[in-house]
Motif scaffolding. Sequence first.
Motif, short mmCIF file in Angstrom:
data_model
loop_
_atom_site.label_atom_id
_atom_site.label_comp_id
_atom_site.label_asym_id
_atom_site.label_seq_id
_atom_site.Cartn_x
_atom_site.Cartn_y
_atom_site.Cartn_z
N PRO A 1 0.92 -1.00 -0.19
CA PRO A 1 -0.49 0.28 0.54
C PRO A 1 0.68 0.94 0.26
O PRO A 1 1.72 1.47 0.46
N MET A 2 0.20 2.28 -0.97
CA MET A 2 1.05 3.23 -1.19
C MET A 2 0.49 4.97 -0.88
O MET A 2 -0.53 4.30 -1.70
N SER A 3 0.51 5.91 -0.57
CA SER A 3 0.78 7.34 -0.45
C SER A 3 -0.01 7.54 -1.95
O SER A 3 0.64 7.38 -2.59
N PRO A 4 -0.55 8.69 -2.13
CA PRO A 4 -0.82 9.11 -3.37
C PRO A 4 0.91 9.80 -3.38
O PRO A 4 1.20 10.42 -2.71
N PRO A 5 0.71 10.03 -5.19
CA PRO A 5 2.06 11.07 -4.52
C PRO A 5 1.93 12.44 -4.87
O PRO A 5 0.98 12.65 -5.02
N GLY A 6 3.58 12.72 -4.36
CA GLY A 6 2.51 14.49 -3.89
C GLY A 6 2.28 14.33 -2.77
O GLY A 6 1.88 15.79 -2.50
N VAL A 7 1.75 14.09 -1.81
CA VAL A 7 1.34 14.09 -0.70
C VAL A 7 2.03 14.09 0.54
O VAL A 7 2.85 13.33 0.86
N TRP A 8 1.74 13.99 1.47
CA TRP A 8 2.21 14.26 2.79
C TRP A 8 1.48 14.07 3.84
O TRP A 8 0.08 14.97 3.58
N ILE A 9 1.64 13.96 5.31
CA ILE A 9 1.10 14.33 6.35
C ILE A 9 1.68 15.13 6.72
O ILE A 9 2.51 15.37 7.34
N HIS A 10 -0.06 16.46 7.92
CA HIS A 10 0.76 16.84 8.24
C HIS A 10 0.00 16.63 9.83
O HIS A 10 -1.05 15.95 9.96
N GLN A 11 0.72 17.22 10.63
CA GLN A 11 -0.10 17.24 12.16
C GLN A 11 -0.23 17.90 12.79
O GLN A 11 0.59 19.29 12.56
N TYR A 12 -1.45 18.44 13.64
CA TYR A 12 -1.22 19.60 14.13
C TYR A 12 -2.21 18.89 15.40
O TYR A 12 -2.99 18.32 15.52
N VAL A 13 -2.05 20.26 16.08
CA VAL A 13 -2.62 20.08 17.58
C VAL A 13 -4.04 21.03 17.65
O VAL A 13 -4.02 22.03 17.58
N VAL A 14 -5.21 20.36 18.69
CA VAL A 14 -6.38 20.73 18.48
C VAL A 14 -6.01 20.86 19.87
O VAL A 14 -5.64 19.71 21.26
N ARG A 15 -6.81 21.48 21.35
CA ARG A 15 -7.12 22.07 22.32
C ARG A 15 -8.17 21.91 22.88
O ARG A 15 -9.31 23.09 22.13
N LYS A 16 -8.92 21.60 24.36
CA LYS A 16 -10.49 20.94 24.38
C LYS A 16 -10.40 21.60 25.41
O LYS A 16 -9.49 21.16 26.55
N ARG A 17 -11.08 22.58 25.90
CA ARG A 17 -11.31 22.90 27.46
C ARG A 17 -12.67 22.37 28.28
O ARG A 17 -13.68 22.22 27.26
N TYR A 18 -12.07 21.28 29.36
CA TYR A 18 -13.47 20.74 29.92
C TYR A 18 -14.15 21.49 30.69
O TYR A 18 -13.23 22.52 31.09
N PRO A 19 -15.89 21.15 30.26
CA PRO A 19 -15.94 22.43 32.42
C PRO A 19 -15.05 22.09 33.58
O PRO A 19 -15.26 23.31 34.40
N ASP A 20 -14.49 21.17 33.73
CA ASP A 20 -13.92 21.02 34.92
C ASP A 20 -12.68 21.83 35.00
O ASP A 20 -11.72 21.91 36.09
N GLY A 21 -12.37 22.93 33.53
CA GLY A 21 -11.15 23.48 33.75
C GLY A 21 -9.83 22.34 32.47
O GLY A 21 -8.75 23.65 32.58
N PHE A 22 -10.09 21.41 32.51
CA PHE A 22 -8.83 20.41 32.44
C PHE A 22 -8.82 20.88 30.83
O PHE A 22 -9.86 21.09 30.24
N ILE A 23 -7.31 21.48 30.50
CA ILE A 23 -7.25 21.61 28.66
C ILE A 23 -7.06 20.62 28.14
O ILE A 23 -5.90 19.96 28.47
N GLY A 24 -6.97 19.48 27.33
CA GLY A 24 -6.85 18.37 26.39
C GLY A 24 -6.62 19.00 25.03
O GLY A 24 -7.16 19.68 24.55
#
Length: 139
Positions: free
Chosen positions: A28-51
């Motif tokens: 199995p192979m990715s299509p030509p000319g593509v790459w993997i991008h990683q990004y961070v998502v932050r979520k604030r929970y009701p108890d104040g914890f930031i996931g």
Amino acid sequence: MTVMTKIQNLIEQLQQLEQEREELVKKPMSPPGVWIHQYVVRKRYPDGFIGEYIYAKWQADKPIFQRNPKKYGHRGSGNFTCHQHIGRVDSNTGLGSVPEVKEAYREWNNRKRLEVIDQALAEIEIALQKVMPQEDDET
């Protein structure tokens, strides 16, 4: 090392790369000319914890991924997009990577390896053409 020994080494490398390429194109192979991008998502929970969640997506310079149909339509042109969500890589909430991410990286690495092999094969063939005697086509 003599010239003939160097030529023989090049030929052996060429054969090894061709064999590796044959095996690689079956995976199995990715299509030509593509790459993997990683990004961070932050979520604030009701108890104040930031996931914090790290997600991965396929990214391309041009729209090649099928756009998911949306209930209310979408902005932009066409049925294709330049990115496709893969899944969660990691998080500080104890959730680990999803299997799709590992498979995507495996496919991407296969594509990158194929591109390196193709470049090496082209360079070896050029080098061999410079040192090998050419057959005359005048018959």
